[in-house]
Design an enzyme around this catalytic site. Structure first.
Site, PDB file in Angstrom:
ATOM      1  N   CYS A   1      50.617  37.182  42.516  1.00  0.00           N
ATOM      2  CA  CYS A   1      49.439  36.311  42.462  1.00  0.00           C
ATOM      3  C   CYS A   1      49.887  34.847  42.287  1.00  0.00           C
ATOM      4  CB  CYS A   1      48.555  36.725  41.292  1.00  0.00           C
ATOM      5  SG  CYS A   1      47.100  35.699  41.162  1.00  0.00           S
TER       6      CYS A   1
ATOM      7  N   GLU B   1      54.074  41.846  34.074  1.00  0.00           N
ATOM      8  CA  GLU B   1      53.945  40.401  34.360  1.00  0.00           C
ATOM      9  C   GLU B   1      54.841  39.594  33.420  1.00  0.00           C
ATOM     10  OE1 GLU B   1      49.951  38.617  34.295  1.00  0.00           O
ATOM     11  OE2 GLU B   1      50.914  36.737  33.679  1.00  0.00           O
TER      12      GLU B   1
ATOM     13  N   HIS C   1      46.288  49.581  38.541  1.00  0.00           N
ATOM     14  CA  HIS C   1      46.066  50.578  37.486  1.00  0.00           C
ATOM     15  C   HIS C   1      44.865  51.425  37.849  1.00  0.00           C
ATOM     16  CE1 HIS C   1      49.076  49.475  34.620  1.00  0.00           C
ATOM     17  NE2 HIS C   1      48.724  48.214  34.687  1.00  0.00           N
TER      18      HIS C   1
ATOM     19  N   SER D   1      46.239  46.485  30.910  1.00  0.00           N
ATOM     20  CA  SER D   1      46.210  45.552  29.786  1.00  0.00           C
ATOM     21  C   SER D   1      44.942  44.705  29.788  1.00  0.00           C
ATOM     22  CB  SER D   1      47.484  44.707  29.868  1.00  0.00           C
ATOM     23  OG  SER D   1      47.286  43.410  29.511  1.00  0.00           O
TER      24      SER D   1
ATOM     25  N   HIS E   1      51.467  41.331  39.798  1.00  0.00           N
ATOM     26  CA  HIS E   1      52.118  40.990  38.521  1.00  0.00           C
ATOM     27  C   HIS E   1      53.372  40.143  38.713  1.00  0.00           C
ATOM     28  CE1 HIS E   1      50.654  45.155  37.042  1.00  0.00           C
ATOM     29  NE2 HIS E   1      49.880  44.215  36.545  1.00  0.00           N
TER      30      HIS E   1
HETATM   31 FE1  F3S Z   1      44.086  38.661  39.050  1.00  0.00          FE
HETATM   32 FE2  F3S Z   1      45.882  36.895  39.607  1.00  0.00          FE
HETATM   33 FE3  F3S Z   1      44.357  36.557  37.543  1.00  0.00          FE
HETATM   34  S1  F3S Z   1      46.124  39.069  39.743  1.00  0.00           S
HETATM   35  S2  F3S Z   1      43.862  38.617  36.853  1.00  0.00           S
HETATM   36  S3  F3S Z   1      43.708  36.538  39.658  1.00  0.00           S
HETATM   37  S4  F3S Z   1      46.510  36.161  37.686  1.00  0.00           S
END
Ligand code: F3S
Length: 299
Positions: A95, A125, A40, A224, A73
């Site tokens: 992630c 996500e 973003h 978000s 996401h």
């Molecule tokens: Fe970043 Fe992964 Fe947490 S993208 S906000 S470390 S879930």
């Protein structure tokens, strides 16, 4: 006068990893695409676009010579299936904290389980999590929505309730929801899937905001997690603002503040945070000529 920046401000591990994957591919001369902007931050998205990383809206838009990078996401399982089916090269930058949620919900049993997701149902996500659910699933955004939803679910079916949270869900709201769930459904399986980076970022932001008379949250208005940071800081410090760049900073507010707190969302580049801090320091050291305030002009 003091300026305190949160150590946790800016790129999280998952966003950093996704950007690194894109950069490595671009450095090898590979054409890259992402399903939606990689982060973003439009400035960074444009910069990457100029180097050959194009955001697309759908898998159909991808060409055979392109490698798709799946954003941190994550995506629905159907998207992965269609990439595999069409033989499209892709790198999965989902992630690991999001992947963990995919695993939990995909391991549920549709005969016995029902899944509740704490999060925004329109956020990519959450769409991805829904797309990995093996069982029926429902979303709620806060305690009030849970209050409406849970009694109906318990009334309509006799299934095991399993609950997960979007990784960036508000930790305070989550605590309230967990308390409610434990009261209404004593055998629910509750998975605290808010990621560690989010918990640290939100806790630190809240503490700094409580000690500041002017709190600045830096990040994209479409992000978000940045929006949640703003809400959390605003609860502690009424004088909280959300800005996307240093140009939006109210210099008069900076000049009169005794203690300024600064934090930033998970997709805010370090360069923008630095520009904001540098601008604040210049105002405080008197290097910037301030516009007279409305009240000063009346004097
Ligand atoms: Fe970043 Fe992964 Fe947490 S993208 S906000 S470390 S879930």
């Amino acid at each position: 006068m003091s300026i305190k920046k949160a150590d946790s401000a800016g790129f999280c591990f998952g966003v950093n990893r996704a950007i690194n994957i894109v950069n490595e591919l671009l450095e090898k001369g590979i054409k890259v695409a992402t399903l939606g902007p990689i982060i973003h931050n439009m400035e960074m998205v444009h910069e990457l676009e100029e180097r050959g990383c194009t955001p697309v809206k759908a898998v159909d838009e991808l060409t055979d010579d392109t490698t798709l990078v799946i954003r941190s996401h994550g995506v629905e399982k159907s998207v992965i299936d269609s990439l595999v089916k069409r033989g499209i090269n892709f790198e999965d930058a989902t992630c690991p904290f999001v992947k963990k949620i995919h695993k939990i919900v995909s391991n549920t049993n549709p005969e016995n389980d029902v899944v509740l997701i704490a999060g925004n149902k329109n956020h990519p996500e959450v769409c991805g999590i829904i797309g990995h659910c093996a069982s029926d699933c429902y979303t709620f955004n806060n305690e009030a929505e849970l209050d409406d939803l849970l009694p109906n679910i318990l009334k309509e079916n006799n299934k095991q309730v399993q609950i997960v949270a979007q990784t960036t869900f508000d930790t305070q709201e989550w605590k309230k929801c967990v308390k409610k769930i434990k009261k209404l459904c004593t055998n629910a399986k509750i998975f605290d899937t808010i990621c560690n980076a989010t918990q640290v970022r939100q806790t630190e932001a809240s503490q700094i905001a409580a000690e500041s008379d002017f709190m600045v949250v830096i990040g994209d208005r479409h992000s978000s997690n940045t929006g949640k940071l703003f809400d959390i800081c605003k609860r502690q410090c009424e004088n909280t603002v959300l800005i996307e760049t240093a140009a939006e900073l109210d210099l008069n507010k900076v000049s009169v503040a005794e203690s300024i707190g600064v934090t930033a969302g998970a997709s805010t580049p370090a360069r923008i945070i630095k520009e904001v801090l540098d601008t604040m320091s210049e105002v405080k050291s008197g290097e910037t000529n301030l516009e007279p305030s409305f009240e000063e002009m009346l004097e």
